[in-house]
Write an enzyme that holds these catalytic residues in place. Structure first.
Site, PDB file in Angstrom:
ATOM      1  N   ASP A  81      51.750  41.276  51.805  1.00  0.00           N
ATOM      2  CA  ASP A  81      50.502  41.971  52.125  1.00  0.00           C
ATOM      3  C   ASP A  81      50.446  43.361  51.479  1.00  0.00           C
ATOM      4  OD1 ASP A  81      50.152  39.789  53.768  1.00  0.00           O
ATOM      5  OD2 ASP A  81      49.854  40.943  55.605  1.00  0.00           O
ATOM      6  N   HIS A 108      42.699  40.725  52.154  1.00  0.00           N
ATOM      7  CA  HIS A 108      43.317  41.511  53.234  1.00  0.00           C
ATOM      8  C   HIS A 108      42.508  42.792  53.452  1.00  0.00           C
ATOM      9  CE1 HIS A 108      46.366  42.588  56.063  1.00  0.00           C
ATOM     10  NE2 HIS A 108      46.994  43.468  55.313  1.00  0.00           N
ATOM     11  N   HIS A 138      41.838  48.294  54.261  1.00  0.00           N
ATOM     12  CA  HIS A 138      42.933  48.182  55.223  1.00  0.00           C
ATOM     13  C   HIS A 138      42.774  49.105  56.430  1.00  0.00           C
ATOM     14  CE1 HIS A 138      47.132  47.605  56.622  1.00  0.00           C
ATOM     15  NE2 HIS A 138      47.041  46.475  55.958  1.00  0.00           N
ATOM     16  N   HIS A 153      55.730  42.903  52.530  1.00  0.00           N
ATOM     17  CA  HIS A 153      54.778  43.808  51.880  1.00  0.00           C
ATOM     18  C   HIS A 153      55.211  44.122  50.455  1.00  0.00           C
ATOM     19  CE1 HIS A 153      54.049  44.244  56.164  1.00  0.00           C
ATOM     20  NE2 HIS A 153      52.810  44.572  55.833  1.00  0.00           N
TER      21      HIS A 153
HETATM   22 ZN   LIG Z   1      48.326  44.906  55.952  1.00  0.00          ZN
END
Ligand SMILES: [Zn+2]
Length: 206
Positions: A11, A62, A66, A161
Site C-alpha cells: 500500500d 487506495h 490517503h 507498504h
Molecule cells: Zn494506506
C-alpha cells in the site's frame, strides 16, 4: 510446507525508492501481489505502477490523498472516483479498492455511507485485510510479527507498504522464511464488496 495461504499487498506507493526494490524482490522470487496505490503518488511516479502492472501484479485504488481514515474525510466520493480516474488502464477489471485506514485498524470511520454508496454505484471490489504487521513503524521487527500472524490463520491477507523505511529491507528474508503458499487472489472474508455487490457485513466499519 503448511497448508496456509498467503496473499501479499503493498500500500501507499508508488515510491521511487521503495517500489523498485519491492518489485525486484518479487520478480526474483516469482511472486505476484497487488499494489494499492495512492492517486497523488501515482500522478508523480506512474512508470513504477506501469512496471508493476507489466510484471503481472494487480493495481488497486487506495484513495487520491490517503485521508486517515477515509470514512471521516468528508470527501469520500472524490477520493474514490478521482483516484480511479488516475489509475486508468492500470486498474484491475474488478476495480479493486482499499480504504485508507488509521494505523491498520478495521474500525468505525474506515468507511462511511457515502463511501459504500460510491463503491456500489461504481461496481468496485473492496479489499480489506486480516494482518497488518506494522512494517512502517517497525521496519525490522515486522517480519517476525507477520510470520506469527500467518501461522495463526488459514489464509492471510497481509498489508505491507512500498514506501521509505517500511518493508523493503527485509522483504526477501521474509519470503525466504514464510511457510505458506503465496497466491494473488484475496480471501473472500476480506472482500465485503465484490464488483458492487455487498457480500459481507460492513458492521463496525461505518
Ligand atoms: Zn494506506
Amino acid at each position: 510446507m503448511s497448508n496456509a495461504l498467503l496473499t501479499l499487498t503493498f500500500d501507499n506507493g508508488p515510491d521511487p525508492a521503495a517500489t523498485p526494490r519491492v518489485l525486484d524482490v518479487l520478480a526474483a522470487r516469482g511472486v505476484l501481489s497487488t499494489f494499492f496505490v495512492v492517486g497523488s503518488a501515482l500522478r508523480e511516479h506512474r512508470a513504477l505502477a506501469e512496471r508493476a502492472h507489466a510484471e503481472g501484479h494487480w493495481i488497486g485504488n487506495h484513495t487520491l490523498t490517503h485521508p486517515r481514515p477515509l470514512g471521516e474525510s468528508g470527501a469520500e466520493v472524490r477520493e474514490i472516483e478521482a483516484a480511479q480516474a488516475e489509475l486508468g488502464a492500470l486498474a484491475h477489471p474488478d476495480r479493486l479498492f482499499r480504504p485508507s485506514g488509521a494505523g491498520g485498524d478495521l474500525s468505525p470511520g474506515l468507511l462511511s455511507t457515502a463511501a459504500v454508496e460510491s463503491l456500489i454505484a461504481g461496481r468496485f471490489t473492496c479489499v480489506l485485510w486480516n494482518a497488518v504487521p506494522g512494517d512502517w513503524r517497525d521496519p525490522s521487527g515486522w517480519v517476525d510479527t507477520a510470520l506469527a500472524q500467518i501461522a495463526s490463520q488459514d489464509w492471510t491477507l497481509l498489508v505491507l507498504h512500498d514506501v521509505a523505511d517500511a518493508c523493503a529491507d527485509r522483504l526477501d528474508e521474509f519470503l525466504s522464511r514464510v511457510d505458506a503458499e503465496i497466491v494473488q487472489a484475496f480471501p473472500p472474508a476480506c472482500v465485503p464488496i465484490k464488483r458492487g455487490a455487498v457480500r459481507r457485513s460492513l458492521d463496525g466499519l461505518l
